[in-house]
Design a protein around this motif. Structure first.
Motif, PDB file in Angstrom:
ATOM      1  N   LYS A 123      -1.436 -30.236  52.084  1.00 51.74           N
ATOM      2  CA  LYS A 123      -1.883 -29.304  53.128  1.00 51.74           C
ATOM      3  C   LYS A 123      -0.730 -28.442  53.653  1.00 51.74           C
ATOM      4  O   LYS A 123      -0.914 -27.270  53.969  1.00 51.74           O
ATOM      5  N   CYS A 124       0.445 -29.017  53.790  1.00 46.17           N
ATOM      6  CA  CYS A 124       1.587 -28.258  54.342  1.00 46.17           C
ATOM      7  C   CYS A 124       1.920 -27.066  53.450  1.00 46.17           C
ATOM      8  O   CYS A 124       2.219 -25.976  53.937  1.00 46.17           O
ATOM      9  N   GLU A 125       1.883 -27.268  52.162  1.00 48.95           N
ATOM     10  CA  GLU A 125       2.185 -26.172  51.233  1.00 48.95           C
ATOM     11  C   GLU A 125       1.146 -25.059  51.368  1.00 48.95           C
ATOM     12  O   GLU A 125       1.472 -23.874  51.370  1.00 48.95           O
ATOM     13  N   LYS A 126      -0.136 -25.461  51.509  1.00 43.51           N
ATOM     14  CA  LYS A 126      -1.207 -24.463  51.592  1.00 43.51           C
ATOM     15  C   LYS A 126      -1.180 -23.711  52.917  1.00 43.51           C
ATOM     16  O   LYS A 126      -1.500 -22.532  52.982  1.00 43.51           O
ATOM     17  N   ILE A 127      -0.822 -24.400  54.005  1.00 44.58           N
ATOM     18  CA  ILE A 127      -0.939 -23.803  55.334  1.00 44.58           C
ATOM     19  C   ILE A 127       0.257 -22.922  55.699  1.00 44.58           C
ATOM     20  O   ILE A 127       0.151 -22.055  56.565  1.00 44.58           O
ATOM     21  N   CYS A 128       1.388 -23.118  55.070  1.00 43.12           N
ATOM     22  CA  CYS A 128       2.612 -22.391  55.453  1.00 43.12           C
ATOM     23  C   CYS A 128       2.438 -20.884  55.240  1.00 43.12           C
ATOM     24  O   CYS A 128       2.235 -20.445  54.107  1.00 43.12           O
ATOM     25  N   PRO A 129       2.525 -20.089  56.313  1.00 39.56           N
ATOM     26  CA  PRO A 129       2.305 -18.648  56.168  1.00 39.56           C
ATOM     27  C   PRO A 129       3.441 -17.927  55.444  1.00 39.56           C
ATOM     28  O   PRO A 129       3.259 -16.802  54.988  1.00 39.56           O
ATOM     29  N   SER A 130       4.587 -18.556  55.327  1.00 35.34           N
ATOM     30  CA  SER A 130       5.714 -17.874  54.669  1.00 35.34           C
ATOM     31  C   SER A 130       6.049 -18.477  53.305  1.00 35.34           C
ATOM     32  O   SER A 130       7.067 -18.147  52.714  1.00 35.34           O
ATOM     33  N   LEU A 131       5.182 -19.354  52.813  1.00 36.77           N
ATOM     34  CA  LEU A 131       5.363 -19.954  51.481  1.00 36.77           C
ATOM     35  C   LEU A 131       6.727 -20.612  51.332  1.00 36.77           C
ATOM     36  O   LEU A 131       7.371 -20.532  50.288  1.00 36.77           O
ATOM     37  N   ALA A 132       7.166 -21.291  52.404  1.00 31.18           N
ATOM     38  CA  ALA A 132       8.498 -21.905  52.397  1.00 31.18           C
ATOM     39  C   ALA A 132       8.497 -23.301  51.790  1.00 31.18           C
ATOM     40  O   ALA A 132       9.545 -23.827  51.425  1.00 31.18           O
ATOM     41  N   ILE A 133       7.302 -23.908  51.697  1.00 28.68           N
ATOM     42  CA  ILE A 133       7.191 -25.288  51.207  1.00 28.68           C
ATOM     43  C   ILE A 133       6.691 -25.284  49.772  1.00 28.68           C
ATOM     44  O   ILE A 133       5.798 -24.511  49.420  1.00 28.68           O
ATOM     45  N   ALA A 134       7.292 -26.110  48.953  1.00 23.14           N
ATOM     46  CA  ALA A 134       6.819 -26.281  47.578  1.00 23.14           C
ATOM     47  C   ALA A 134       6.660 -27.770  47.314  1.00 23.14           C
ATOM     48  O   ALA A 134       7.374 -28.597  47.886  1.00 23.14           O
ATOM     49  N   ILE A 135       5.706 -28.109  46.470  1.00 23.60           N
ATOM     50  CA  ILE A 135       5.447 -29.508  46.155  1.00 23.60           C
ATOM     51  C   ILE A 135       5.532 -29.714  44.650  1.00 23.60           C
ATOM     52  O   ILE A 135       4.866 -29.025  43.882  1.00 23.60           O
ATOM     53  N   ASP A 136       6.386 -30.613  44.257  1.00 25.96           N
ATOM     54  CA  ASP A 136       6.331 -31.126  42.887  1.00 25.96           C
ATOM     55  C   ASP A 136       5.678 -32.492  42.968  1.00 25.96           C
ATOM     56  O   ASP A 136       4.484 -32.623  42.811  1.00 25.96           O
ATOM     57  N   ASP A 137       6.466 -33.489  43.290  1.00 24.54           N
ATOM     58  CA  ASP A 137       5.878 -34.796  43.569  1.00 24.54           C
ATOM     59  C   ASP A 137       5.609 -34.883  45.070  1.00 24.54           C
ATOM     60  O   ASP A 137       4.479 -35.016  45.510  1.00 24.54           O
ATOM     61  N   TYR A 138       6.691 -34.750  45.864  1.00 24.98           N
ATOM     62  CA  TYR A 138       6.584 -34.710  47.322  1.00 24.98           C
ATOM     63  C   TYR A 138       6.895 -33.286  47.804  1.00 24.98           C
ATOM     64  O   TYR A 138       7.560 -32.516  47.100  1.00 24.98           O
ATOM     65  N   PRO A 139       6.440 -32.934  49.027  1.00 30.08           N
ATOM     66  CA  PRO A 139       6.755 -31.599  49.559  1.00 30.08           C
ATOM     67  C   PRO A 139       8.229 -31.483  49.935  1.00 30.08           C
ATOM     68  O   PRO A 139       8.869 -32.471  50.303  1.00 30.08           O
ATOM     69  N   GLU A 140       8.749 -30.281  49.817  1.00 31.11           N
ATOM     70  CA  GLU A 140      10.111 -30.011  50.275  1.00 31.11           C
ATOM     71  C   GLU A 140      10.181 -28.585  50.825  1.00 31.11           C
ATOM     72  O   GLU A 140       9.377 -27.725  50.452  1.00 31.11           O
ATOM     73  N   LEU A 141      11.129 -28.368  51.726  1.00 30.62           N
ATOM     74  CA  LEU A 141      11.349 -27.033  52.277  1.00 30.62           C
ATOM     75  C   LEU A 141      12.252 -26.284  51.285  1.00 30.62           C
ATOM     76  O   LEU A 141      13.454 -26.165  51.475  1.00 30.62           O
TER      77      LEU A 141
END
Ligand code: SF4
Ligand code: SF4
Length: 97
Positions: A14-32
């Motif tokens: 959800k964090c990756e989808k909700i971020c308005p600036s596309l700052a989060i990416a997820i491979d296995d776990y999310p990261e900034l």
């Protein structure tokens, strides 16, 4: 800076989808992954269903040991300030629906 608690994260994405600036990416776990794009809106913190994201407040506000957690509680959005793991301040803002 946004920090993740990987013990609490349920990898929902959800964090990756909700971020308005596309700052989060997820491979296995999310990261900034694109930290320079994060404008500290706290949307990811508020929407995380596991409470696994906090904002580590920068030195000009507190210092790097202060963290902010945001979540919904009924009609309120609650902002809690933590210092070394303990809540030291809390703000509630009534949200109009
Ligand atoms: S929204 Fe929270 S639980 Fe879901 S992937 Fe992001 S950090 Fe993990
Ligand atoms: S605080 Fe806002 S801009 Fe920063 S990573 Fe979270 S959702 Fe994206």
């Amino acid at each position: 800076m946004i920090v993740f608690d990987y013990d609490a994260c349920i990898k929902c994405g959800k964090c990756e989808k909700i971020c308005p600036s596309l700052a989060i990416a997820i491979d296995d776990y999310p990261e900034l992954r694109y930290a320079d794009k994060c404008w500290h809106c706290c949307a990811c913190i508020k929407e995380c269903p596991a409470g696994a994201i906090r904002l580590r407040l920068p030195p000009h506000i507190g210092d790097q040991r202060y963290e902010l957690l945001a979540f919904e509680d009924g009609k309120d959005v609650v902002y809690q300030v933590f210092f070394e793991g303990n809540v030291v301040d809390e703000m509630r803002i009534r949200v109009r629906r």
